[in-house]
Design a protein around this motif. Sequence first.
Motif, PDB file in Angstrom:
ATOM      1  N   GLN A  27       0.803  -1.325  -0.181  1.00  0.00           N
ATOM      2  CA  GLN A  27       0.026  -0.074   0.022  1.00  0.00           C
ATOM      3  C   GLN A  27       0.883   1.119  -0.002  1.00  0.00           C
ATOM      4  O   GLN A  27       0.504   2.158  -0.606  1.00  0.00           O
ATOM      5  N   LEU A  28       2.080   1.089   0.735  1.00  0.00           N
ATOM      6  CA  LEU A  28       2.979   2.426   0.787  1.00  0.00           C
ATOM      7  C   LEU A  28       3.670   2.689  -0.487  1.00  0.00           C
ATOM      8  O   LEU A  28       3.583   3.859  -1.411  1.00  0.00           O
ATOM      9  N   ILE A  29       3.723   1.578  -1.070  1.00  0.00           N
ATOM     10  CA  ILE A  29       4.447   1.662  -2.648  1.00  0.00           C
ATOM     11  C   ILE A  29       3.467   2.056  -3.530  1.00  0.00           C
ATOM     12  O   ILE A  29       3.944   2.789  -4.363  1.00  0.00           O
ATOM     13  N   GLU A  30       2.340   1.781  -3.478  1.00  0.00           N
ATOM     14  CA  GLU A  30       1.173   2.313  -4.255  1.00  0.00           C
ATOM     15  C   GLU A  30       0.787   3.667  -3.953  1.00  0.00           C
ATOM     16  O   GLU A  30       0.908   4.368  -5.113  1.00  0.00           O
ATOM     17  N   LYS A  31       0.672   4.153  -2.737  1.00  0.00           N
ATOM     18  CA  LYS A  31       0.420   5.541  -2.579  1.00  0.00           C
ATOM     19  C   LYS A  31       1.650   6.417  -2.870  1.00  0.00           C
ATOM     20  O   LYS A  31       1.443   7.435  -3.270  1.00  0.00           O
ATOM     21  N   GLY A  33       3.385   6.159  -5.674  1.00  0.00           N
ATOM     22  CA  GLY A  33       3.339   6.144  -7.186  1.00  0.00           C
ATOM     23  C   GLY A  33       3.818   4.913  -7.846  1.00  0.00           C
ATOM     24  O   GLY A  33       4.479   5.126  -8.807  1.00  0.00           O
ATOM     25  N   GLY A  34       3.955   3.844  -7.061  1.00  0.00           N
ATOM     26  CA  GLY A  34       4.663   2.692  -7.498  1.00  0.00           C
ATOM     27  C   GLY A  34       6.061   2.599  -7.131  1.00  0.00           C
ATOM     28  O   GLY A  34       6.553   3.590  -6.269  1.00  0.00           O
ATOM     29  N   VAL A  35       6.715   1.624  -7.847  1.00  0.00           N
ATOM     30  CA  VAL A  35       8.155   1.224  -7.102  1.00  0.00           C
ATOM     31  C   VAL A  35       9.251   2.671  -7.684  1.00  0.00           C
ATOM     32  O   VAL A  35       9.933   2.996  -6.500  1.00  0.00           O
ATOM     33  N   GLN A  36       8.847   3.112  -8.646  1.00  0.00           N
ATOM     34  CA  GLN A  36       9.622   4.304  -9.114  1.00  0.00           C
ATOM     35  C   GLN A  36       9.561   5.450  -8.143  1.00  0.00           C
ATOM     36  O   GLN A  36      10.442   6.392  -7.733  1.00  0.00           O
ATOM     37  N   GLY A  37       8.157   5.739  -7.567  1.00  0.00           N
ATOM     38  CA  GLY A  37       7.706   6.794  -6.771  1.00  0.00           C
ATOM     39  C   GLY A  37       8.560   6.793  -5.528  1.00  0.00           C
ATOM     40  O   GLY A  37       8.846   7.455  -4.895  1.00  0.00           O
ATOM     41  N   LEU A  38       8.494   5.287  -4.902  1.00  0.00           N
ATOM     42  CA  LEU A  38       8.851   5.084  -3.580  1.00  0.00           C
ATOM     43  C   LEU A  38      10.176   5.320  -3.740  1.00  0.00           C
ATOM     44  O   LEU A  38      10.895   5.919  -2.591  1.00  0.00           O
ATOM     45  N   VAL A  39      10.988   4.653  -4.638  1.00  0.00           N
ATOM     46  CA  VAL A  39      12.443   4.863  -4.879  1.00  0.00           C
ATOM     47  C   VAL A  39      12.737   6.344  -4.975  1.00  0.00           C
ATOM     48  O   VAL A  39      13.825   6.788  -4.105  1.00  0.00           O
ATOM     49  N   ALA A  40      12.032   7.203  -5.564  1.00  0.00           N
ATOM     50  CA  ALA A  40      12.451   8.523  -5.809  1.00  0.00           C
ATOM     51  C   ALA A  40      12.526   9.335  -4.614  1.00  0.00           C
ATOM     52  O   ALA A  40      13.178  10.197  -4.276  1.00  0.00           O
TER      53      ALA A  40
END
Length: 143
Positions: A27-31, A33-40
Motif C-alpha cells: 500500500q505504501l508503494i502504491e501511494k 506512485g509505484g516502485v519508481q515513486g517510492l524509490v525517488a
Amino acid sequence: MSFLNDLLGAAQGNQAGGSTLISVAGQLIEKAGGVQGLVAMLQQHGLGDAVQSWVGTGANQAISGDQLGQALQNGGLGPAVQEAAGKLGVDPGQLMGQLSQVLPQAVDHLTPDGQLPAQGQGGFDLGSLASLAGKLFGGGGNA
C-alpha cells in the motif's frame, strides 16, 4: 520474532485482509506512485544508497525504522503510516521497525533484474508480493 508473528496473526483475522506487513508495504508503494515513486521519494529524503542496493542485484543495505519513518513522513506518507499502524493496533514506530525489514525485500522482489519498471508501468499488482510473504515468513502460502 513474536511481534512479527503477532502482527501476522492479527492481520490474518482481519476481515479487510490488507493488514499484513506485506500488504502495508504494498500500500505504501502504491501511494508513493509505484516502485519508481517510492524509490525517488526515499532517495530525495536521504536513503539513496540504501534504496539503490534494494533495486540492484547485490545485498540489500539495512535501514532503521527511524530512518524509514522520517523519509516516509517527509515524503508525505505520514498519514498512511498512521492509518496502517491504527488498523494493526500498534505504535507507528513499531510498524516502521518491522517495515524497515520488509520494505527492502519488497522493493528487491519487485525489481528482480536490478532495474526499476518502465515509467509507464507504475501500477503494480499487489498480488506480486504474495509470494514474498511465504519466503519471508515461512507461511503456508496463504499470505
